[in-house]
Design a protein around this motif. Structure first.
Motif, PDB file in Angstrom:
ATOM      1  N   LYS A 193       0.848  -1.189   0.000  1.00  0.00           N
ATOM      2  CA  LYS A 193       0.000   0.000   0.000  1.00  0.00           C
ATOM      3  C   LYS A 193       0.886   1.243   0.000  1.00  0.00           C
ATOM      4  O   LYS A 193       2.027   1.215   0.448  1.00  0.00           O
ATOM      5  N   TRP A 194       0.318   2.327  -0.498  1.00  0.00           N
ATOM      6  CA  TRP A 194       1.100   3.559  -0.568  1.00  0.00           C
ATOM      7  C   TRP A 194       1.563   3.996   0.825  1.00  0.00           C
ATOM      8  O   TRP A 194       2.642   4.572   0.976  1.00  0.00           O
ATOM      9  N   GLU A 195       0.778   3.707   1.831  1.00  0.00           N
ATOM     10  CA  GLU A 195       1.160   4.102   3.188  1.00  0.00           C
ATOM     11  C   GLU A 195       2.379   3.338   3.690  1.00  0.00           C
ATOM     12  O   GLU A 195       3.006   3.741   4.676  1.00  0.00           O
ATOM     13  N   ASN A 196       2.724   2.224   3.021  1.00  0.00           N
ATOM     14  CA  ASN A 196       3.888   1.443   3.433  1.00  0.00           C
ATOM     15  C   ASN A 196       5.203   2.014   2.906  1.00  0.00           C
ATOM     16  O   ASN A 196       6.273   1.591   3.334  1.00  0.00           O
ATOM     17  N   ASP A 198       7.882   5.056   2.326  1.00  0.00           N
ATOM     18  CA  ASP A 198       8.433   6.363   2.674  1.00  0.00           C
ATOM     19  C   ASP A 198       9.427   6.694   1.572  1.00  0.00           C
ATOM     20  O   ASP A 198      10.622   6.379   1.666  1.00  0.00           O
ATOM     21  N   TRP A 204      10.763   0.963   2.411  1.00  0.00           N
ATOM     22  CA  TRP A 204       9.501   0.215   2.268  1.00  0.00           C
ATOM     23  C   TRP A 204       9.343  -0.650   3.512  1.00  0.00           C
ATOM     24  O   TRP A 204      10.198  -1.472   3.811  1.00  0.00           O
ATOM     25  N   ARG A 233       2.458   6.497  -9.330  1.00  0.00           N
ATOM     26  CA  ARG A 233       1.537   7.155  -8.393  1.00  0.00           C
ATOM     27  C   ARG A 233       0.551   8.040  -9.134  1.00  0.00           C
ATOM     28  O   ARG A 233      -0.555   8.310  -8.652  1.00  0.00           O
ATOM     29  N   ASP A 240      -5.639   2.688  -2.339  1.00  0.00           N
ATOM     30  CA  ASP A 240      -4.769   2.361  -1.205  1.00  0.00           C
ATOM     31  C   ASP A 240      -3.581   1.534  -1.662  1.00  0.00           C
ATOM     32  O   ASP A 240      -2.486   1.634  -1.106  1.00  0.00           O
ATOM     33  N   TYR A 241      -3.811   0.720  -2.697  1.00  0.00           N
ATOM     34  CA  TYR A 241      -2.784  -0.205  -3.163  1.00  0.00           C
ATOM     35  C   TYR A 241      -1.935   0.439  -4.257  1.00  0.00           C
ATOM     36  O   TYR A 241      -2.452   1.125  -5.147  1.00  0.00           O
ATOM     37  N   ASN A 371       2.847  15.645  -4.239  1.00  0.00           N
ATOM     38  CA  ASN A 371       3.492  14.662  -3.383  1.00  0.00           C
ATOM     39  C   ASN A 371       4.576  15.284  -2.528  1.00  0.00           C
ATOM     40  O   ASN A 371       4.763  14.915  -1.353  1.00  0.00           O
ATOM     41  N   LEU A 374       3.251  16.895   0.647  1.00  0.00           N
ATOM     42  CA  LEU A 374       2.616  16.055   1.669  1.00  0.00           C
ATOM     43  C   LEU A 374       3.512  15.882   2.869  1.00  0.00           C
ATOM     44  O   LEU A 374       4.721  15.762   2.734  1.00  0.00           O
TER      45      LEU A 374
END
Length: 374
Positions: A193-196, A198, A204, A233, A240-241, A371, A374
């Protein structure tokens, strides 16, 4: 209740009382024994073990489903038998039946599961011995079959060029480009997932629920991987993925997607499979002689079998792994550049990155600026 039955119960109560026992207490004792017998069957303990796996052990749904399926092979013969009465011979009959169907690995897993059931019975006072332990040597030896992988550098370069020629969805192409570069398990990459990620710090983090051993795993990202992730991206950032299914952004690409890509590129499962890139990286990195084998194992998320040493080494080799992953990505680029064109691929692609296949420059620039804020 008929009069005859009532008289019989009354007579039994009188006999119990005549020998100095309380009929009510005796009835409760018998009821307790009955319920204990019902909760001491193989089926009951198997269900208890599965419940513990689901609620306490945080096993993956895939593992739990597999264990349920394996236990179904034992339930017809052992299911309603009291656990304390089951013999090693009975268990062996079940295991040999699995072996005869040609699934030796399944027989090994089933024996281990049955052994766990007996250990649960022992600690809860429902059995005194574990007959499944005596069957460790009763099964035929397992023949380890490594997953097909390409370890010849020239052939690997040709495969990498073929991946760059893939003309499907660019995030699927990106997944295929990242798989040999990062050499993690296909399921871990698919479910990323994108949240995983940095991307600023090039890290990752794979969460425990995705990892095979149910422990989180951090790995450094080479600059090439960061570039690829930033490119896609534009297309998948609304999911989410990082690699969503073509049919729904609410789930990742499927198990078969990466296999299908290799087949479309002309590679058979006998030549290479997605999981085989782990063996490719392990082989060539070790052959290079440039890196500590323990650092390579740590990057592969292989746990140290020595538990004490494993705890000590868990946070080790990060700096070396950072250098190693960048060296590996650069090495793959060189192999790709030096490789001859694979004739099975037709005309080679002139695209060297996802830029030539992606969104217009203005959109890409806007997304990069968003991005960065963020």
């Amino acid at each position: 209740m008929s009069l005859k039955q009532a008289r019989k119960i009354h007579e039994e109560a009188q006999e119990t009382q005549s020998v100095g026992k309380d009929p009510i207490a005796e009835a409760k004792r018998k009821d307790l024994e009955r319920r204990l017998r019902e909760n001491s069957t193989f089926n009951a303990l198997a269900d208890e073990l599965l419940k513990r796996q689901e609620e306490d052990e945080n096993l993956s749904p895939k593992t739990i489903t597999r264990d349920k399926s394996l236990l179904e092979k034992a339930r017809p013969s052992l299911g309603w038998r009291p656990i304390s009465e089951i013999t090693a011979m009975e268990i062996n009959d079940v295991l040999q039946g699995v072996v005869k169907r040609g699934t030796v690995d399944s027989a090994y897993r089933l024996r281990a599961l049955i052994s766990r059931i007996f250990r649960l019975a022992i600690v809860t006072g429902r059995a005194e011995t574990n007959p499944a332990d005596a069957l460790k040597e009763a099964l035929p030896s397992r023949q380890s079959t490594p997953r097909p992988a390409i370890t010849d550098p020239e052939k690997l370069g040709g495969l990498l060029r073929a991946i760059d020629s893939f003309d499907g969805q660019i995030w699927i192409q990106a997944a295929m480009q990242l798989l040999p570069m990062l050499f993690q398990r296909p399921g871990e990459l698919r479910q990323a997932k994108w949240e995983n990620f940095d991307l600023e710090n090039r890290i990752w983090t794979i969460p425990d629920e995705v990892m095979k051993m149910r422990r989180p795993h951090m790995l450094p990202l080479p600059s090439q991987a960061v570039d690829i992730l930033n490119e896609i991206r534009v297309f998948t950032g609304h999911s989410d993925y990082a690699f969503p299914s073509v049919k729904s952004i609410e789930r990742p690409i499927s198990d078969g997607t990466l296999n299908s890509v290799l087949k479309r590129l002309g590679y058979t499962p006998d030549e290479v499979v997605p999981h085989g890139f782990r063996a490719t990286a392990s082989t060539l990195l070790n052959e290079s002689g440039l890196f500590n084998p323990d650092a390579i194992e740590r990057q592969l998320a292989h746990l140290d079998r020595n538990k004490v040493r494993g705890v000590y080494n868990r946070s080790q080799y990060w700096d070396e792994r950072v250098k190693m992953t960048q060296w590996w990505a650069d090495y793959l680029d060189k192999l790709k550049k030096d490789a001859g064109h694979d004739p099975r691929m037709g005309k080679p692609s002139t695209a060297t990155s996802l830029k030539s296949m992606g969104a217009p420059d203005w959109l890409r620039k806007t997304v990069r600026e968003q991005n960065a804020s963020l």
